[in-house]
Motif scaffolding. Structure first.
Motif, short mmCIF file in Angstrom:
data_model
loop_
_atom_site.label_atom_id
_atom_site.label_comp_id
_atom_site.label_asym_id
_atom_site.label_seq_id
_atom_site.Cartn_x
_atom_site.Cartn_y
_atom_site.Cartn_z
N ASP A 35 0.83 -1.20 0.00
CA ASP A 35 0.00 0.00 0.00
C ASP A 35 0.87 1.25 0.00
N SER A 36 0.21 2.40 -0.07
CA SER A 36 0.92 3.66 -0.26
C SER A 36 1.71 4.11 0.95
N THR A 37 1.47 3.49 2.11
CA THR A 37 2.27 3.79 3.30
C THR A 37 3.49 2.87 3.38
N VAL A 38 3.27 1.58 3.22
CA VAL A 38 4.33 0.59 3.39
C VAL A 38 5.24 0.52 2.18
N GLU A 62 0.63 -1.15 -5.89
CA GLU A 62 0.47 -0.34 -4.68
C GLU A 62 -0.95 0.21 -4.64
N ALA A 65 -3.53 3.27 1.03
CA ALA A 65 -3.57 2.76 2.41
C ALA A 65 -4.97 2.98 2.99
N GLY A 97 2.19 -5.72 3.95
CA GLY A 97 1.43 -4.63 4.55
C GLY A 97 0.68 -5.11 5.78
N THR A 124 2.40 -4.82 10.38
CA THR A 124 1.84 -4.23 11.61
C THR A 124 1.72 -5.32 12.66
N SER A 166 8.90 1.30 12.62
CA SER A 166 8.36 2.51 11.99
C SER A 166 6.90 2.78 12.38
N GLU A 171 -0.57 2.51 16.44
CA GLU A 171 -0.65 1.28 15.65
C GLU A 171 -0.22 0.07 16.47
#
Length: 352
Positions: A35-38, A62, A65, A97, A124, A166, A171
């Protein structure tokens, strides 16, 4: 672990994803979903590891997120990207992700070419201890969460604790909600390890590793007994009947871990009414130690209950709950009437 077919779950720091995957399945073509964060943080490292082990990475997809990517529209676009890249049935999909990417990637792998190999790379804490293990995949509909899905066991789960460095504190709390849940369900050593919640929330590597390993081991054992959720696996839904209702009523603006935390408090209240065992204070203490709220603001009980009526576990018009007779003694399939359910929901709601 064993769940249907045997597959390894690797937990550690600095894992060599390419080599681990090469040991678990035949090396060949693959695609990476993130995704756009990871993606900007870790996709390059994972691609290098895969290529060093001989994998041919045909495409990196991608997605935005967030929960919105668990949609039919995003699912369709991912399928088309894989088809345009030329990934065939003997290929593999690596899902890098959190829970959204894992759920989406799992359903893509289950349905693309009628099924391709799946490797879970959870980034996560929530995904490491929960959604990456057990084979559930799914998408959301406007009518409710996870109403579309399939069971597909991954060929490998590689949980690199380095990814957690990170993560913001909130989270980590989201993942600790599931850890608390499994400790209450399991009792014994895992429940005892909950004394390390504060350490884990502070990012202590030893505490995180212990809680991840014990949580994964417990969930793996439950799944191995009941892969398709026809019996005991239902206990893993503790806190989720109310929790999913809270999420849906918020338009999925409420984080999953926070919804499950409040859901567990509500279901502890129901457990007290049904079994007479008061574990509400214990729940609230553990959840606060994990940095989680025990109440939710700004929702209407009627809307939450309406979302709960669409729960897949309902039978014959009655709500079905997992309740705790005591720590380590869950009971699943407990029927609860509308008024009792409404009262429990109201108890965990606060005015905006």
């Amino acid at each position: 672990m064993r769940a249907g077919e045997a597959y390894p779950v690797e937990v550690g720091c600095g894992l060599d994803v390419g080599a681990l995957a090469a040991a678990a399945l035949e090396v060949g073509d693959c695609a990476l979903l993130t995704d756009s964060t990871v993606g900007p943080l870790y996709a390059g490292r994972v691609r290098r590891s895969l290529r060093a082990a001989g994998w041919r990475v045909l495409e990196t997809v991608e997605v935005p997120a967030g929960e919105g990517s668990k949609s039919l529209a995003v699912y369709g676009e991912v399928l088309r990207r894989l088809a345009r890249a030329g990934l065939m049935r003997d290929g593999a999909l690596f899902a890098l992700g959190g829970g959204v990417v894992g759920d989406l990637g799992g359903f893509v792998a289950a349905s693309y070419m009628r099924g391709i190999s799946l490797v879970m790379l959870p980034t996560t804490l929530l995904a490491m201890v929960d959604s990456s293990v057990g084979g559930k995949t799914g998408l959301d509909l406007p009518e409710g969460k996870n109403l579309v899905g399939a069971f597909l066991q991954p060929r490998l789960v590689a949980a690199d604790l380095g990814f957690l460095e990170s993560l913001p504190r909130r989270e980590l709390s989201m993942g600790l909600a599931e850890v608390v849940k499994m400790g209450l369900l399991a009792g014994g050593r895992l429940f005892g390890a909950l004394q390390r919640l504060a350490e884990a929330l502070a990012g202590d590597a030893g505490a995180l590793e212990e809680l991840v390993l014990l949580s994964v081991s417990f969930k793996a054992g439950v799944v191995a007994e009941d892969e398709r959720e026809r019996g005991r696996r239902a206990i893993l839904n503790y806190g989720h009947t109310v929790g999913h209702g809270l999420e849906a009523a918020s338009g999925y603006g409420l984080a999953h871990g926070e919804a499950v935390a409040a859901g567990m408090v509500a279901e502890a209240l129901l457990s007290r009414r049904v079994f007479g065992t008061d574990l509400v204070g214990l729940h609230e203490r553990l959840l606060r130690e994990a940095g989680l709220p025990v109440r939710v603001r700004g929702l209407e009980a009627a809307e939450v209950l309406g979302a709960m009526r669409r729960d897949k576990k309902r039978r014959g018009g009655e709500h079905r709950f997992v309740l705790l007779r005591e720590v380590g003694r869950p009971v699943w399939g407990v029927e609860v009437g509308e008024e009792e359910a409404l009262s429990a929901v109201e108890a965990v709601l606060e005015a905006a």
